[in-house]
Motif scaffolding. Structure first.
Motif, PDB file in Angstrom:
ATOM      1  N   GLN A 142       0.812  -1.210   0.000  1.00 47.43           N
ATOM      2  CA  GLN A 142       0.000   0.000   0.000  1.00 47.43           C
ATOM      3  C   GLN A 142       0.850   1.266   0.000  1.00 47.43           C
ATOM      4  O   GLN A 142       0.575   2.191  -0.743  1.00 47.43           O
ATOM      5  N   VAL A 143       1.880   1.328   0.824  1.00 47.35           N
ATOM      6  CA  VAL A 143       2.685   2.557   0.888  1.00 47.35           C
ATOM      7  C   VAL A 143       3.581   2.678  -0.343  1.00 47.35           C
ATOM      8  O   VAL A 143       3.532   3.670  -1.062  1.00 47.35           O
ATOM      9  N   GLN A 144       4.397   1.667  -0.591  1.00 48.83           N
ATOM     10  CA  GLN A 144       5.337   1.782  -1.702  1.00 48.83           C
ATOM     11  C   GLN A 144       4.651   1.642  -3.060  1.00 48.83           C
ATOM     12  O   GLN A 144       4.942   2.394  -3.986  1.00 48.83           O
ATOM     13  N   GLY A 145       3.738   0.678  -3.167  1.00 54.56           N
ATOM     14  CA  GLY A 145       3.035   0.504  -4.434  1.00 54.56           C
ATOM     15  C   GLY A 145       2.241   1.738  -4.818  1.00 54.56           C
ATOM     16  O   GLY A 145       2.294   2.197  -5.958  1.00 54.56           O
ATOM     17  N   ALA A 146       1.500   2.287  -3.857  1.00 60.94           N
ATOM     18  CA  ALA A 146       0.702   3.486  -4.137  1.00 60.94           C
ATOM     19  C   ALA A 146       1.598   4.670  -4.472  1.00 60.94           C
ATOM     20  O   ALA A 146       1.297   5.457  -5.374  1.00 60.94           O
ATOM     21  N   TYR A 147       2.720   4.785  -3.772  1.00 58.89           N
ATOM     22  CA  TYR A 147       3.633   5.906  -4.044  1.00 58.89           C
ATOM     23  C   TYR A 147       4.159   5.838  -5.474  1.00 58.89           C
ATOM     24  O   TYR A 147       4.151   6.833  -6.202  1.00 58.89           O
ATOM     25  N   TYR A 148       4.616   4.659  -5.888  1.00 57.04           N
ATOM     26  CA  TYR A 148       5.163   4.526  -7.240  1.00 57.04           C
ATOM     27  C   TYR A 148       4.059   4.656  -8.292  1.00 57.04           C
ATOM     28  O   TYR A 148       4.281   5.262  -9.350  1.00 57.04           O
ATOM     29  N   ALA A 149       2.886   4.116  -8.035  1.00 59.47           N
ATOM     30  CA  ALA A 149       1.776   4.273  -8.975  1.00 59.47           C
ATOM     31  C   ALA A 149       1.421   5.752  -9.132  1.00 59.47           C
ATOM     32  O   ALA A 149       1.200   6.236 -10.244  1.00 59.47           O
ATOM     33  N   PHE A 157      -2.282  11.869 -15.701  1.00 60.36           N
ATOM     34  CA  PHE A 157      -3.710  11.836 -15.404  1.00 60.36           C
ATOM     35  C   PHE A 157      -4.168  12.859 -14.368  1.00 60.36           C
ATOM     36  O   PHE A 157      -5.361  13.025 -14.165  1.00 60.36           O
ATOM     37  N   GLY A 158      -3.237  13.503 -13.673  1.00 60.65           N
ATOM     38  CA  GLY A 158      -3.603  14.505 -12.680  1.00 60.65           C
ATOM     39  C   GLY A 158      -3.805  13.918 -11.288  1.00 60.65           C
ATOM     40  O   GLY A 158      -4.095  12.726 -11.133  1.00 60.65           O
ATOM     41  N   VAL A 159      -3.656  14.776 -10.306  1.00 59.83           N
ATOM     42  CA  VAL A 159      -3.699  14.372  -8.899  1.00 59.83           C
ATOM     43  C   VAL A 159      -5.026  13.715  -8.539  1.00 59.83           C
ATOM     44  O   VAL A 159      -5.064  12.611  -7.990  1.00 59.83           O
ATOM     45  N   GLU A 160      -6.133  14.391  -8.816  1.00 59.46           N
ATOM     46  CA  GLU A 160      -7.443  13.893  -8.380  1.00 59.46           C
ATOM     47  C   GLU A 160      -7.774  12.535  -8.990  1.00 59.46           C
ATOM     48  O   GLU A 160      -8.284  11.653  -8.299  1.00 59.46           O
ATOM     49  N   ARG A 161      -7.488  12.382 -10.266  1.00 57.46           N
ATOM     50  CA  ARG A 161      -7.810  11.110 -10.928  1.00 57.46           C
ATOM     51  C   ARG A 161      -6.970   9.963 -10.364  1.00 57.46           C
ATOM     52  O   ARG A 161      -7.480   8.874 -10.109  1.00 57.46           O
ATOM     53  N   VAL A 162      -5.678  10.218 -10.166  1.00 56.88           N
ATOM     54  CA  VAL A 162      -4.792   9.169  -9.645  1.00 56.88           C
ATOM     55  C   VAL A 162      -5.166   8.828  -8.205  1.00 56.88           C
ATOM     56  O   VAL A 162      -5.277   7.648  -7.848  1.00 56.88           O
ATOM     57  N   LEU A 163      -5.376   9.832  -7.367  1.00 61.94           N
ATOM     58  CA  LEU A 163      -5.745   9.560  -5.977  1.00 61.94           C
ATOM     59  C   LEU A 163      -7.090   8.843  -5.889  1.00 61.94           C
ATOM     60  O   LEU A 163      -7.267   7.933  -5.072  1.00 61.94           O
ATOM     61  N   GLY A 164      -8.024   9.220  -6.729  1.00 56.79           N
ATOM     62  CA  GLY A 164      -9.317   8.540  -6.749  1.00 56.79           C
ATOM     63  C   GLY A 164      -9.159   7.069  -7.105  1.00 56.79           C
ATOM     64  O   GLY A 164      -9.789   6.195  -6.489  1.00 56.79           O
ATOM     65  N   GLU A 165      -8.324   6.787  -8.084  1.00 59.68           N
ATOM     66  CA  GLU A 165      -8.112   5.396  -8.476  1.00 59.68           C
ATOM     67  C   GLU A 165      -7.370   4.617  -7.393  1.00 59.68           C
ATOM     68  O   GLU A 165      -7.701   3.456  -7.121  1.00 59.68           O
ATOM     69  N   GLU A 167      -7.594   5.145  -4.199  1.00 54.38           N
ATOM     70  CA  GLU A 167      -8.598   4.873  -3.162  1.00 54.38           C
ATOM     71  C   GLU A 167      -9.510   3.719  -3.577  1.00 54.38           C
ATOM     72  O   GLU A 167      -9.842   2.860  -2.761  1.00 54.38           O
ATOM     73  N   ARG A 168      -9.915   3.675  -4.857  1.00 53.82           N
ATOM     74  CA  ARG A 168     -10.756   2.571  -5.337  1.00 53.82           C
ATOM     75  C   ARG A 168     -10.012   1.238  -5.225  1.00 53.82           C
ATOM     76  O   ARG A 168     -10.592   0.226  -4.819  1.00 53.82           O
ATOM     77  N   ILE A 169      -8.736   1.237  -5.552  1.00 54.81           N
ATOM     78  CA  ILE A 169      -7.932   0.008  -5.442  1.00 54.81           C
ATOM     79  C   ILE A 169      -7.861  -0.446  -3.988  1.00 54.81           C
ATOM     80  O   ILE A 169      -8.047  -1.620  -3.682  1.00 54.81           O
ATOM     81  N   VAL A 170      -7.601   0.499  -3.090  1.00 54.86           N
ATOM     82  CA  VAL A 170      -7.510   0.163  -1.664  1.00 54.86           C
ATOM     83  C   VAL A 170      -8.842  -0.403  -1.169  1.00 54.86           C
ATOM     84  O   VAL A 170      -8.866  -1.383  -0.419  1.00 54.86           O
ATOM     85  N   ARG A 171      -9.946   0.194  -1.601  1.00 56.06           N
ATOM     86  CA  ARG A 171     -11.256  -0.317  -1.177  1.00 56.06           C
ATOM     87  C   ARG A 171     -11.509  -1.728  -1.706  1.00 56.06           C
ATOM     88  O   ARG A 171     -12.161  -2.528  -1.050  1.00 56.06           O
ATOM     89  N   ARG A 172     -10.979  -2.038  -2.888  1.00 54.31           N
ATOM     90  CA  ARG A 172     -11.125  -3.395  -3.429  1.00 54.31           C
ATOM     91  C   ARG A 172     -10.271  -4.389  -2.644  1.00 54.31           C
ATOM     92  O   ARG A 172     -10.689  -5.519  -2.425  1.00 54.31           O
TER      93      ARG A 172
END
Length: 179
Positions: A142-149, A157-165, A167-172
Motif C-alpha cells: 500500500q505505501v510503496q506501491g501506491a507511491y510509485y503508482a 492523469f492529474g492528482v485527483e484522478r490518480v488519488l481517486g483510483e 482509493e478505489r484500489i484500496v477499497r477493493r
C-alpha cells in the motif's frame, strides 16, 4: 542555537536545494555549495560531515514532517482508504521538496522511510503485527506501491484522478475497511 548558526544553516540548506534542483546529488561538491552559500568549506564542515550527511538531514526533516502530517497512522488498519488519502495529502503538501530531495538515486528513500515510520507507529499500538506476514506485505504494497503508482501516473492523469483510483484500489483490497 544562536541566530548566526541558524542563518548559516539556512544558507547551507538554501544553497543545497538550489544546486540539487539542477543536478544529481553525486555531482554537488562542498566547494560549490560553500560558494553558493557564501560560507567557507570549514564552516560547512562544522555543521555536516559531507554532502550526503546534509542531504540525509534534509530528507529526514521532510520525512518527519510527512509522518507528523499523518495524524493517525493506525488508520491503515481501521480505514485504509482514509489512510491513503491522508498520506498523499502529506506528500502533496511537501511535493516541491520531495521533487528535489528524492530524485535520481534518492527516489526510493522516501517510500521506504515512510513505510518504516508508519510500521513503527502501528507496531507501538499493536505489537502482534510485527510478526504478521500478511499485514507487513499489505503495508509495503500500500505505501510503496501506491507511491510509485502515483509518481508514474500523476503527470499524465492529474492528482485527483490518480488519488481517486488509488482509493478505489484500496477499497477493493480491503472491502470491509480494515487491514
Amino acid at each position: 542555537m544562536d541566530r548566526r548558526e541558524i542563518k548559516t544553516r539556512q544558507a547551507i540548506r538554501n544553497a543545497f536545494l538550489a544546486l540539487r534542483a539542477r543536478k544529481p546529488l553525486e555531482r554537488i561538491t562542498v566547494k560549490e555549495l560553500a560558494e553558493q552559500a557564501q560560507i567557507s568549506k570549514a564552516t560547512f564542515y562544522l555543521h555536516y560531515h559531507d554532502i550526503y550527511d546534509l542531504s540525509q538531514a534534509l530528507q529526514e526533516d521532510v520525512i518527519q514532517q510527512i509522518l507528523h502530517s499523518v495524524t493517525r497512522a493506525d488508520l491503515f488498519v481501521q480505514d485504509p482508504a482514509a489512510f491513503t488519502r491522508e498520506l498523499f495529502g502529506a506528500f502533496l503538501a511537501h511535493q516541491s521538496l520531495i521533487d528535489i530531495l528524492f530524485s535520481g538515486t534518492q527516489a526510493s528513500v522516501l517510500p521506504r522511510r515512510i513505510e518504516q515510520g508508519v510500521r513503527e507507529h502501528i507496531f507501538a499500538i499493536v505489537p502482534a503485527y510485527r510478526e504478521d506476514a500478511a499485514f507487513n506485505i499489505r503495508l509495503t504494497y500500500q505505501v510503496q506501491g501506491a507511491y510509485y503508482a502515483y509518481s508514474e501516473n500523476v503527470r499524465r492523469f492529474g492528482v485527483e484522478r490518480v488519488l481517486g483510483e488509488l482509493e478505489r484500489i484500496v477499497r477493493r483490497i480491503y472491502p470491509t475497511g480494515g487491514a
